[in-house]
Design a protein around this motif. Structure first.
Motif, mmCIF file in Angstrom:
data_model
loop_
_atom_site.group_PDB
_atom_site.id
_atom_site.type_symbol
_atom_site.label_atom_id
_atom_site.label_comp_id
_atom_site.label_asym_id
_atom_site.label_seq_id
_atom_site.Cartn_x
_atom_site.Cartn_y
_atom_site.Cartn_z
ATOM 1 N N LEU A 207 2.063 -115.874 -25.524
ATOM 2 C CA LEU A 207 1.131 -115.298 -24.548
ATOM 3 C C LEU A 207 -0.310 -115.393 -25.018
ATOM 4 C CD1 LEU A 207 3.170 -112.115 -23.579
ATOM 5 C CD2 LEU A 207 2.424 -113.889 -21.985
ATOM 6 N N PHE A 208 -0.515 -115.171 -26.303
ATOM 7 C CA PHE A 208 -1.865 -115.218 -26.854
ATOM 8 C C PHE A 208 -2.472 -116.604 -26.682
ATOM 9 C CE2 PHE A 208 -4.925 -115.886 -30.258
ATOM 10 C CZ PHE A 208 -5.709 -114.743 -30.185
ATOM 11 N N PHE A 209 -1.712 -117.642 -27.034
ATOM 12 C CA PHE A 209 -2.260 -118.991 -26.980
ATOM 13 C C PHE A 209 -2.387 -119.489 -25.541
ATOM 14 C CE2 PHE A 209 -0.875 -119.042 -31.454
ATOM 15 C CZ PHE A 209 -2.062 -119.471 -32.036
ATOM 16 N N ILE A 210 -1.458 -119.102 -24.666
ATOM 17 C CA ILE A 210 -1.594 -119.477 -23.254
ATOM 18 C C ILE A 210 -2.880 -118.897 -22.680
ATOM 19 C CG2 ILE A 210 -0.688 -118.998 -20.936
ATOM 20 C CD1 ILE A 210 2.074 -119.367 -21.960
ATOM 21 N N ASN A 211 -3.091 -117.604 -22.909
ATOM 22 C CA ASN A 211 -4.275 -116.952 -22.356
ATOM 23 C C ASN A 211 -5.557 -117.397 -23.055
ATOM 24 O OD1 ASN A 211 -3.490 -114.777 -20.248
ATOM 25 N ND2 ASN A 211 -1.963 -114.526 -21.852
ATOM 26 N N LEU A 212 -5.470 -117.711 -24.350
ATOM 27 C CA LEU A 212 -6.646 -118.208 -25.061
ATOM 28 C C LEU A 212 -7.105 -119.540 -24.477
ATOM 29 C CD1 LEU A 212 -8.643 -117.875 -27.400
ATOM 30 C CD2 LEU A 212 -7.002 -119.112 -28.855
ATOM 31 N N ILE A 213 -6.159 -120.450 -24.265
ATOM 32 C CA ILE A 213 -6.490 -121.750 -23.679
ATOM 33 C C ILE A 213 -7.034 -121.564 -22.264
ATOM 34 C CG2 ILE A 213 -5.517 -123.938 -22.862
ATOM 35 C CD1 ILE A 213 -3.540 -123.758 -25.221
ATOM 36 N N LEU A 214 -6.385 -120.683 -21.504
ATOM 37 C CA LEU A 214 -6.802 -120.462 -20.122
ATOM 38 C C LEU A 214 -8.202 -119.871 -20.046
ATOM 39 C CD1 LEU A 214 -5.872 -120.723 -17.217
ATOM 40 C CD2 LEU A 214 -4.890 -118.429 -17.364
ATOM 41 N N ILE A 215 -8.498 -118.901 -20.896
ATOM 42 C CA ILE A 215 -9.828 -118.280 -20.850
ATOM 43 C C ILE A 215 -10.899 -119.246 -21.325
ATOM 44 C CG2 ILE A 215 -9.761 -117.253 -23.162
ATOM 45 C CD1 ILE A 215 -11.292 -115.703 -19.989
ATOM 46 N N ILE A 216 -10.560 -120.125 -22.272
ATOM 47 C CA ILE A 216 -11.514 -121.138 -22.723
ATOM 48 C C ILE A 216 -11.838 -122.095 -21.573
ATOM 49 C CG2 ILE A 216 -11.785 -123.168 -24.204
ATOM 50 C CD1 ILE A 216 -10.299 -121.638 -26.386
ATOM 51 N N ILE A 217 -10.806 -122.508 -20.838
ATOM 52 C CA ILE A 217 -11.019 -123.401 -19.694
ATOM 53 C C ILE A 217 -11.874 -122.713 -18.633
ATOM 54 C CG2 ILE A 217 -9.875 -124.583 -17.775
ATOM 55 C CD1 ILE A 217 -7.511 -125.089 -19.660
ATOM 56 N N ILE A 218 -11.531 -121.450 -18.327
ATOM 57 C CA ILE A 218 -12.269 -120.711 -17.300
ATOM 58 C C ILE A 218 -13.726 -120.523 -17.704
ATOM 59 C CG2 ILE A 218 -12.502 -118.465 -16.173
ATOM 60 C CD1 ILE A 218 -9.455 -118.282 -16.152
ATOM 61 N N ILE A 219 -13.963 -120.144 -18.961
ATOM 62 C CA ILE A 219 -15.336 -119.931 -19.421
ATOM 63 C C ILE A 219 -16.104 -121.253 -19.454
ATOM 64 C CG2 ILE A 219 -16.723 -119.302 -21.439
ATOM 65 C CD1 ILE A 219 -14.793 -117.052 -21.977
ATOM 66 N N ALA A 220 -15.414 -122.356 -19.849
ATOM 67 C CA ALA A 220 -16.080 -123.661 -19.864
ATOM 68 C C ALA A 220 -16.489 -124.075 -18.451
ATOM 69 C CB ALA A 220 -15.156 -124.706 -20.480
ATOM 70 N N LEU A 221 -15.581 -123.892 -17.492
ATOM 71 C CA LEU A 221 -15.909 -124.218 -16.101
ATOM 72 C C LEU A 221 -17.023 -123.317 -15.579
ATOM 73 C CD1 LEU A 221 -12.326 -124.802 -14.625
ATOM 74 C CD2 LEU A 221 -14.052 -126.531 -15.150
ATOM 75 N N PHE A 222 -16.955 -122.049 -15.961
ATOM 76 C CA PHE A 222 -17.993 -121.109 -15.547
ATOM 77 C C PHE A 222 -19.341 -121.487 -16.157
ATOM 78 C CE2 PHE A 222 -20.224 -117.055 -16.660
ATOM 79 C CZ PHE A 222 -20.703 -116.793 -15.386
#
Length: 337
Positions: free
Chosen positions: A313-328
């Motif tokens: 869960l940690f790595f899934i959400n870490l990757i997801l938040i990195i993608i979201i913040i990068a797009l943002f």
């Protein structure tokens, strides 16, 4: 408890019920004078946010040093002794981003005073003939345009980009979306100096980041819901866990920010620099580790199963938040004015 004087009139102003003591037994409103001084309003606002001093510090202590303790207490029904999860998150988020906005990190960007004039001269001389321009660009460009490349930032100006898109062979032209993105970037570069871009980007990013985190929290809770027993745990339970976890992350960020700002005043001191490194190492390390004991204590699974689930869960959400913040971050950049 409020120190305001009780009204002589025993009729509740809210529901017209007869009030024998300070609080109305029907609706709970305090029977005090409605006209308040600014000092009283300020104190009342702070008390309302922190739910009085004891509850506030008890909440902060448990949040920092007892992973999942607040969540378990809240779901067990012990709610008056601590700040409510939503109020806690809003309060910490507000203070964190308010202080970051008041004391922004200084970023020094190199600025060439002749940059804009040089760019204008180059544009006037180099783009008189679009066909010859493209030949010159293609000759001098060290890297060819890859049509499969999603983003290509290797352009010197808006005119250069437009010339390539208009005159380049079809296989070398950018896709419509790639061209739109690069054109937006060139417009931002054309209308702002590097220091202005950095300042505007940081201000916009900091201002809108709380919204991004708030939108991401339901996604985080959704993944928790997917990986746990649906009969035992409701989505609401995962939501409370998420609110407390994100409150913890923001609180650590706030503490590290304040500590670093304080030690920065003594940056010439070797002791201060050493303390800064140690404190940042401990703080960031605790941020990464915190999720594991919190997950194990809250969901009550074996350490091995909890470790596997929490790691995934940690790595899934870490990757997801990195993608979201990068797009943002990209969205923030291309929408600078």
């Amino acid at each position: 408890m409020s120190k305001s004087k009780i009204r002589n009139d025993k009729t509740c102003l809210n529901c017209k019920y007869v009030v024998a003591n300070r609080f109305c037994p029907n609706c709970g409103q305090e029977n005090t004078d409605t006209r308040k001084t600014f000092h009283h309003l300020f104190i009342n606002f702070f008390e309302d946010l922190t739910h009085y001093e004891n509850a506030f510090w008890r909440t902060i202590k448990n949040l920092l040093f007892k992973p999942a303790a607040l969540t378990k207490e809240y779901l067990s029904g012990k709610r008056l002794s601590y700040l409510a999860p939503v109020r806690l998150y809003i309060f910490i988020s507000f203070i964190t981003f308010l202080l970051i906005a008041f004391f922004p990190t200084e970023i020094n960007a190199p600025e060439d005073p002749n940059e804009k004039q040089s760019t204008i001269t180059t544009k006037n001389e180099s783009f008189q003939n679009t066909n010859s321009t493209y030949d010159t660009i293609k000759k001098n460009k060290t890297d060819s345009i890859d049509e499969n490349q999603f983003f290509n930032f290797g352009y010197d100006s808006l005119e250069q980009l437009d010339s390539i898109q208009k005159n380049a062979p079809e296989p070398e032209k950018l896709s419509d979306f790639n061209y739109w993105i690069n054109r937006k970037i060139q417009i931002v570069k054309k209308e702002n100096t590097p220091p202005e871009i950095i300042e505007k980007f940081v201000n916009s990013f900091t201002h809108n980041l709380p919204k991004v985190l708030f939108v991401f929290m339901p996604i985080f809770a959704f993944f928790l819901w997917l990986f746990h027993n649906k009969k035992r745990w409701y989505y609401f339970d995962h939501g409370i866990f998420t609110l407390h976890y994100f409150s913890f992350l923001l609180l650590i960020i706030l503490l590290l920010f304040l500590i670093n700002k304080g030690l920065a005043l003594l940056q010439e001191s070797g002791v201060a620099s050493f303390l800064q490194i140690i404190i940042n190492f401990i703080g960031i390390g605790w941020m990464f580790y915190y999720f594991y004991p919190a997950h194990h204590r809250f969901y009550g699974e074996t350490r091995f199963i909890s470790f596997l689930k929490s790691s995934f869960l940690f790595f899934i959400n870490l990757i997801l938040i990195i993608i979201i913040i990068a797009l943002f971050a990209l969205y923030t950049f291309i929408n600078l004015h």
